[in-house]
Design an enzyme around this catalytic site. Structure first.
Site, PDB file in Angstrom:
ATOM      1  N   GLY A  10       0.843  -1.200   0.000  1.00 27.68           N
ATOM      2  CA  GLY A  10       0.000   0.000   0.000  1.00 27.68           C
ATOM      3  C   GLY A  10       0.875   1.244   0.000  1.00 27.68           C
ATOM      4  O   GLY A  10       1.877   1.288   0.700  1.00 27.68           O
ATOM      5  N   GLU A 103       5.238  -5.182   5.812  1.00 30.40           N
ATOM      6  CA  GLU A 103       5.339  -6.594   6.181  1.00 30.40           C
ATOM      7  C   GLU A 103       5.549  -7.528   4.975  1.00 30.40           C
ATOM      8  O   GLU A 103       6.458  -8.353   4.961  1.00 30.40           O
ATOM      9  CB  GLU A 103       4.009  -6.876   6.896  1.00 30.40           C
ATOM     10  CG  GLU A 103       3.731  -8.213   7.358  1.00 30.40           C
ATOM     11  CD  GLU A 103       2.213  -8.393   7.609  1.00 30.40           C
ATOM     12  OE1 GLU A 103       1.407  -7.459   7.458  1.00 30.40           O
ATOM     13  OE2 GLU A 103       1.869  -9.532   7.957  1.00 30.40           O
ATOM     14  N   ASP A 127       0.187   1.847   8.996  1.00 33.24           N
ATOM     15  CA  ASP A 127      -0.318   1.092  10.148  1.00 33.24           C
ATOM     16  C   ASP A 127       0.646   1.107  11.337  1.00 33.24           C
ATOM     17  O   ASP A 127       0.255   0.775  12.454  1.00 33.24           O
ATOM     18  CB  ASP A 127      -0.575  -0.367   9.756  1.00 33.24           C
ATOM     19  CG  ASP A 127      -1.769  -0.518   8.822  1.00 33.24           C
ATOM     20  OD1 ASP A 127      -2.413   0.492   8.523  1.00 33.24           O
ATOM     21  OD2 ASP A 127      -2.043  -1.659   8.398  1.00 33.24           O
ATOM     22  N   GLY A 170      -6.037  -0.033   9.652  1.00 33.69           N
ATOM     23  CA  GLY A 170      -5.388  -0.770  10.743  1.00 33.69           C
ATOM     24  C   GLY A 170      -5.851  -2.204  10.699  1.00 33.69           C
ATOM     25  O   GLY A 170      -6.911  -2.532  11.215  1.00 33.69           O
ATOM     26  N   HIS A 271      -8.814   5.382   1.887  1.00 37.19           N
ATOM     27  CA  HIS A 271      -7.526   5.764   1.300  1.00 37.19           C
ATOM     28  C   HIS A 271      -7.177   7.233   1.471  1.00 37.19           C
ATOM     29  O   HIS A 271      -6.038   7.622   1.179  1.00 37.19           O
ATOM     30  CB  HIS A 271      -7.506   5.360  -0.175  1.00 37.19           C
ATOM     31  CG  HIS A 271      -7.545   3.875  -0.349  1.00 37.19           C
ATOM     32  ND1 HIS A 271      -8.702   3.194  -0.575  1.00 37.19           N
ATOM     33  CD2 HIS A 271      -6.563   2.953  -0.268  1.00 37.19           C
ATOM     34  CE1 HIS A 271      -8.442   1.895  -0.647  1.00 37.19           C
ATOM     35  NE2 HIS A 271      -7.150   1.720  -0.460  1.00 37.19           N
TER      36      HIS A 271
HETATM   37  O1  F6P Z   1      -1.104  -1.792   5.074  1.00 35.19           O
HETATM   38  C1  F6P Z   1      -1.631  -0.537   4.904  1.00 35.19           C
HETATM   39  C2  F6P Z   1      -3.097  -0.604   4.601  1.00 35.19           C
HETATM   40  O2  F6P Z   1      -3.520   0.713   4.375  1.00 35.19           O
HETATM   41  C3  F6P Z   1      -3.956  -1.296   5.650  1.00 35.19           C
HETATM   42  O3  F6P Z   1      -4.271  -0.486   6.728  1.00 35.19           O
HETATM   43  C4  F6P Z   1      -5.153  -1.704   4.855  1.00 35.19           C
HETATM   44  O4  F6P Z   1      -5.814  -2.824   5.407  1.00 35.19           O
HETATM   45  C5  F6P Z   1      -4.575  -2.046   3.527  1.00 35.19           C
HETATM   46  O5  F6P Z   1      -3.358  -1.335   3.405  1.00 35.19           O
HETATM   47  C6  F6P Z   1      -5.488  -1.697   2.390  1.00 35.19           C
HETATM   48  O6  F6P Z   1      -4.872  -2.015   1.197  1.00 35.19           O
HETATM   49  P1  F6P Z   1      -5.479  -1.771  -0.248  1.00 35.19           P
HETATM   50  O7  F6P Z   1      -5.414  -0.306  -0.492  1.00 35.19           O
HETATM   51  O8  F6P Z   1      -4.579  -2.514  -1.162  1.00 35.19           O
HETATM   52  O9  F6P Z   1      -6.860  -2.297  -0.214  1.00 35.19           O
END
Ligand code: F6P
Length: 341
Positions: A10, A103, A127, A170, A271
């Site tokens: 992300g 991660e 996060d 989160g 977002h």
């Molecule tokens: O890891 C960051 C994060 O923003 C998380 O808080 C969230 O669950 C995830 O990415 C959302 O990802 P995407 O934008 O790919 O749906």
């Protein structure tokens, strides 16, 4: 020496500040890989010189693009993902990689290092849940965005005598909810680490109305009631097997309305928390990470990640960053509980 740079997972405010610092500090030649691990996997590159990083310090997102491509899953006909990356790095003359990610991206970096690829990691995630670093950049910006939203929601909640629920990001860790909730004076904060009791939440909401204020409930998207599974709005999985979250705020709003008879509405920040310009804290942290990552490459300290410990930037093994997530400790949550209800 030729060094490849990539941003995976992300996006998050501060990624461009890292890229800029790497290029400005480096004496090496740099090449950008597009869209996280997809770049080295497919040999998709972009020039990365001082000209390319001019003016990007305050810009959100990443000039390199990002994706959740998992090269460890790429086992199509012929060579597997790791071998494809090795082949592409060799043909591009890339001697080392700086991988900026959370991660999953750093988990792949750890594995690639074990397979003989020279990698240095830089931790990022809004996060703030990566082990071995006190803070990741992006977190401070996300918290400030969420805090501002809570401030605004307070005034409209009071005007309409409504309970307002704010769903923040989160997945496993409730750092954004905890910090934004504390900073914004939320009446209840719900985090993934602590399954919640719907009756207790409704009790706090009712108490708040009795004191003639309208309640604000901040809930992390990964929070869940004790007797239930994660509240998942979509069944979609990414290539690392993570389910797309979202929906717990709406669930809370409908239960609060049903059980208290008060109008309850939910705002999902989504977002918005990841977009836009980084705070000064995140720009400085990201810049320092970039400078130290280049130094690590220069010193041949591969398999390491730069990390913030106290006010110092240190090096830790990549594996330490991903072996366990940094969750909100019980005593930190207890501090916030003083303000519930
Ligand atoms: O890891 C960051 C994060 O923003 C998380 O808080 C969230 O669950 C995830 O990415 C959302 O990802 P995407 O934008 O790919 O749906």
């Amino acid at each position: 020496m030729r060094v490849g740079v990539l941003t995976g997972g992300g996006d998050c405010p501060g990624l461009n500040a890292v890229i800029r610092a790497v290029v400005r500090r480096g004496v090496q030649e740099f090449i950008g890989f597009r869209d996280g691990w997809r770049g080295p996997l497919e040999g998709d590159t972009v020039p990365l010189d001082v000209q390319a990083v001019r003016g990007i310090l305050p810009r959100g997102g990443t000039i390199l693009g990002s994706s959740r491509t998992n090269p460890l899953k790429e086992n199509g006909p012929g060579r597997g993902g790791v071998e494809q990356i090795k082949d592409n790095l060799a043909s591009l003359g890339v001697d080392a990689l700086i991988a900026i990610g959370g991660e999953d991206t750093l988990g792949v970096a750890t594995r690639l290092y074990a397979e003989g690829i020279n990698v240095v990691g830089v931790p990022k995630t809004i996060d703030n849940d990566l082990g071995a670093t006190d803070y990741t950049f992006g977190f401070d910006t996300a918290v400030n965005i969420a805090m501002e939203a809570i401030d605004r929601l307070h005034t409209t909640a009071e005007s309409h005598h409504r309970a307002l629920i704010v769903e923040v990001m989160g997945r496993h860790a409730g750092w954004i909810a905890l910090h934004a909730g504390l900073a914004g004076g939320a009446n209840v904060i719900l985090i993934p680490e602590r399954p919640f009791d719907m009756d207790k939440v409704c009790g706090y909401v009712e108490h708040r109305f009795q004191t003639r204020y309208a309640p604000i409930v901040v809930v992390a998207e990964g929070a869940h009631p004790g007797d239930d599974d994660l509240s998942v709005a979509s069944g979609k999985l990414d290539s690392f097997g993570h389910v797309q979250l979202g929906g717990v705020g709406a669930l809370l709003a409908s239960e609060i309305e049903k059980r208290t008879g008060k109008e309850a509405r939910c705002t999902v920040l989504g977002h918005i928390q990841r977009g836009g310009t980084p705070t000064a804290f995140d720009r400085v942290l990201a810049t320092r990470f970039g400078l130290h990552a280049v130094q690590a490459v220069h010193d041949g300290a591969f398999g390491q990640m730069v990390a913030l410990q106290g006010t110092d930037i240190v090096r830790v093994p990549l594996s330490a960053a991903t072996e366990s997530l940094k969750l909100v400790p019980v005593e930190r949550y207890a501090e916030a509980e003083v303000f519930f209800g």
